[in-house]
Scaffold this motif. Structure first.
Motif, short mmCIF file in Angstrom:
data_model
loop_
_atom_site.label_atom_id
_atom_site.label_comp_id
_atom_site.label_asym_id
_atom_site.label_seq_id
_atom_site.Cartn_x
_atom_site.Cartn_y
_atom_site.Cartn_z
N MET A 258 -5.19 7.62 -3.51
CA MET A 258 -3.91 8.00 -3.98
C MET A 258 -4.11 8.26 -5.45
O MET A 258 -3.50 9.29 -5.95
N VAL B 218 -1.53 8.00 2.80
CA VAL B 218 -2.01 6.41 3.31
C VAL B 218 -2.41 6.15 4.66
O VAL B 218 -2.95 5.38 4.95
N GLU C 282 -6.13 6.67 5.30
CA GLU C 282 -7.09 5.39 4.92
C GLU C 282 -7.27 4.76 6.09
O GLU C 282 -8.36 4.44 6.58
N GLU D 60 0.71 -1.23 -0.05
CA GLU D 60 -0.08 0.08 0.18
C GLU D 60 0.93 1.30 0.14
O GLU D 60 1.24 1.69 0.86
N ASP D 61 1.33 1.74 -1.14
CA ASP D 61 2.08 2.99 -1.39
C ASP D 61 1.92 3.53 -2.66
O ASP D 61 1.57 2.90 -3.46
N VAL E 267 -7.61 3.03 -0.51
CA VAL E 267 -6.08 3.86 -0.37
C VAL E 267 -5.77 3.93 -1.94
O VAL E 267 -5.27 5.03 -2.37
#
Length: 233
Positions: A159, A110, A113, A80-81, A155
């Motif tokens: 993003m 992030v 979220e 998750e990035d 997320v």
């Protein structure tokens, strides 16, 4: 000698730790107190509902039709990035070391979220496909947290919206990647389609809400300028 080696090891750990711990220590722009998904989303369908049964069927169908490449991408998207968007940015400078302001800003995005979504997931506690049927064999890392809404999808959508606002010229490609990021949770066998749909709504709501905040605006402007400069835009 041992003392010297120990000192060097500690020093190196201290140098590396800011990058490794940055995302975990980032302050979210908002929490569930400001964005209460319990007041925005409907509750999940029951495990024995026609909707859940149909969605379970989709997961099982994908389980036997997904290709090795689809599995590989789903597994990679467990991370998750924002760097998962690198392929649509297409620049060697799109990395944490080259973009410190951008990286710190997205660490906060992030973190937002989790701060918003986790309380809702913990309240609704929708079981994931593999918890409902032993026939489901996820191809991604197992998670037993609540499935509704999908945090990864939230997320990814969040993003994607924020990044595309920095690079409107590439909005279509960025949002297509964000959509794939969420869909890969179904491909991976870890979420139902409605979990993903609720994640897209959640990500959109969070993006719209935090965009009104002064601290977000300030950090967004600095991160955007740094990114566009690095990309020669």
């Amino acid at each position: 000698m041992r003392t010297l080696l120990a000192s060097i090891t500690v020093a190196l750990a201290l140098v590396a730790s800011p990058l490794a711990q940055a995302a975990d220590e980032a302050k979210p722009f908002a929490t569930a107190k400001e964005i209460d998904l319990l007041q925005i989303l409907p509750p999940p369908p029951a495990n024995d509902s026609a909707q859940t049964k149909a969605e379970l069927g989709e997961v099982l169908t994908l389980q036997v039709t997904r290709t090795p490449e689809m599995e590989k991408r789903a597994q990679a998207d467990v991370v998750e990035d924002v760097w998962r968007f690198a392929e649509v940015i297409g620049s060697p400078k799109f990395n944490r070391e080259s973009l410190p302001k951008f990286a710190a800003f997205f660490d906060r995005v992030v973190a937002t979220e989790g701060a918003v979504v986790d309380p809702a997931k913990d309240t609704w506690k929708r079981p994931r496909p593999h918890q409902v049927s032993d026939l489901v064999k996820p191809t991604v890392k197992i998670s037993n947290s609540g499935a509704w809404p999908s945090g990864h999808t939230t997320v990814g959508t969040l993003m994607g919206i924020v990044l595309s606002n920095m690079l409107p010229e590439r909005r279509a490609a960025i949002m297509a990647r964000a959509w794939e990021y969420g869909n890969n949770r179904i491909v991976g066998g870890i979420h139902y389609r409605s979990d993903v749909e609720m994640g897209r709504i959640s990500g959109s709501v969070i993006a719209q809400t935090i965009a009104q905040q002064d601290d977000f605006k300030t950090e967004f402007a600095a991160a955007k300028a740094e990114l566009r400069s690095a990309l020669g835009m």
